[in-house]
Motif scaffolding. Sequence first.
Motif, PDB file in Angstrom:
ATOM      1  N   THR A 162     -18.278   6.603 -28.483  1.00 50.43           N
ATOM      2  CA  THR A 162     -19.089   5.419 -28.193  1.00 50.43           C
ATOM      3  C   THR A 162     -20.212   5.706 -27.211  1.00 50.43           C
ATOM      4  O   THR A 162     -21.037   4.830 -26.948  1.00 50.43           O
ATOM      5  CB  THR A 162     -18.195   4.306 -27.626  1.00 50.43           C
ATOM      6  N   ILE A 163     -20.253   6.913 -26.660  1.00 56.22           N
ATOM      7  CA  ILE A 163     -21.336   7.352 -25.780  1.00 56.22           C
ATOM      8  C   ILE A 163     -22.013   8.535 -26.446  1.00 56.22           C
ATOM      9  O   ILE A 163     -21.340   9.474 -26.878  1.00 56.22           O
ATOM     10  CB  ILE A 163     -20.803   7.745 -24.384  1.00 56.22           C
ATOM     11  N   HIS A 164     -23.335   8.496 -26.529  1.00 60.62           N
ATOM     12  CA  HIS A 164     -24.050   9.530 -27.285  1.00 60.62           C
ATOM     13  C   HIS A 164     -25.074  10.297 -26.451  1.00 60.62           C
ATOM     14  O   HIS A 164     -25.568  11.333 -26.894  1.00 60.62           O
ATOM     15  CB  HIS A 164     -24.748   8.900 -28.489  1.00 60.62           C
TER      16      HIS A 164
ATOM     17  N   GLN B 101     -20.299  11.707 -17.166  1.00 63.95           N
ATOM     18  CA  GLN B 101     -21.598  12.304 -17.464  1.00 63.95           C
ATOM     19  C   GLN B 101     -21.375  13.549 -18.311  1.00 63.95           C
ATOM     20  O   GLN B 101     -21.063  14.619 -17.800  1.00 63.95           O
ATOM     21  CB  GLN B 101     -22.358  12.643 -16.178  1.00 63.95           C
ATOM     22  N   ASP B 102     -21.471  13.377 -19.631  1.00 63.74           N
ATOM     23  CA  ASP B 102     -21.345  14.481 -20.583  1.00 63.74           C
ATOM     24  C   ASP B 102     -20.059  15.279 -20.349  1.00 63.74           C
ATOM     25  O   ASP B 102     -20.072  16.513 -20.321  1.00 63.74           O
ATOM     26  CB  ASP B 102     -22.563  15.401 -20.504  1.00 63.74           C
ATOM     27  N   GLY B 103     -18.954  14.580 -20.204  1.00 58.34           N
ATOM     28  CA  GLY B 103     -17.684  15.240 -19.914  1.00 58.34           C
ATOM     29  C   GLY B 103     -17.016  15.831 -21.141  1.00 58.34           C
ATOM     30  O   GLY B 103     -17.343  15.536 -22.290  1.00 58.34           O
ATOM     31  N   ALA B 104     -16.037  16.677 -20.876  1.00 57.31           N
ATOM     32  CA  ALA B 104     -15.313  17.380 -21.923  1.00 57.31           C
ATOM     33  C   ALA B 104     -14.253  16.500 -22.562  1.00 57.31           C
ATOM     34  O   ALA B 104     -13.716  15.578 -21.947  1.00 57.31           O
ATOM     35  CB  ALA B 104     -14.646  18.625 -21.333  1.00 57.31           C
ATOM     36  N   ALA B 105     -13.954  16.817 -23.823  1.00 61.21           N
ATOM     37  CA  ALA B 105     -12.808  16.270 -24.550  1.00 61.21           C
ATOM     38  C   ALA B 105     -11.974  17.456 -25.007  1.00 61.21           C
ATOM     39  O   ALA B 105     -12.511  18.534 -25.306  1.00 61.21           O
ATOM     40  CB  ALA B 105     -13.264  15.443 -25.743  1.00 61.21           C
ATOM     41  N   PHE B 106     -10.664  17.265 -25.075  1.00 55.81           N
ATOM     42  CA  PHE B 106      -9.750  18.367 -25.356  1.00 55.81           C
ATOM     43  C   PHE B 106      -8.944  18.101 -26.610  1.00 55.81           C
ATOM     44  O   PHE B 106      -8.489  16.979 -26.839  1.00 55.81           O
ATOM     45  CB  PHE B 106      -8.795  18.581 -24.172  1.00 55.81           C
TER      46      PHE B 106
END
Length: 218
Positions: A119-121, A142-147
């Motif tokens: 939902t954030i681009h 702020q442009d964080g990681a996903a695992f």
Amino acid sequence: MALVYRGQAACSGCSEAVAVLLRGAPARFDTQFCGPDEDVQISAATLAEAAVYAQPGGGDVRQAWRRVRTYADDIRRFVDDGGNYLGFCLGAYLAGARPGYGLLNGIGVNGYIYSKGATIHGTDDTVVAVRWRGQPRHMYFQDGAAFTVKPGTTATVLATYDTGAAAALVTSYGAGHVGVVGPHPEADSSWYSDTRLSNPDGIRFDLGHDLIQTTFAR
């Protein structure tokens, strides 16, 4: 003792915020900044005196990696021998292997904003909705990681994004432990006021403390 990286691979104020979070955690860590321009350098000897090494948020992953890769072998050995690594945003990316310290065996690391259904681009500072231990919460982002946890990998997922991807987790590496988070649980009131953002939950540090305690209790 917690060693907190401070240098060009961390953003302004990020190292200090992580140190405050550690000092306020139930374990009440003593903190010491380390890095190329600090009194304490990052080496096998200084890491041996610490219980945790914390890598704060920062800018571009590849640029940051060029500045910290000389420490990679010492940090890997520190964790493998029973030390603890905490990675916040950029520090979470750097826990991975492309490029990074290679501490997340069986766990993929990618940018949340590039994942399907995100939902954030954009890369502007914002607030992201997560589910932390099943409860809805909001976090500075702020442009964080996903695992992505591969089948058969042992990890404790603390939080997920709306896509279902992990936003925070704790796993093992050798005899040590690794706690990583994509958003910023260390963000204090100045982060929100500087960016004119607000958190619907208020400014609280319990999520960051949970990450720290889970890493050490694992």
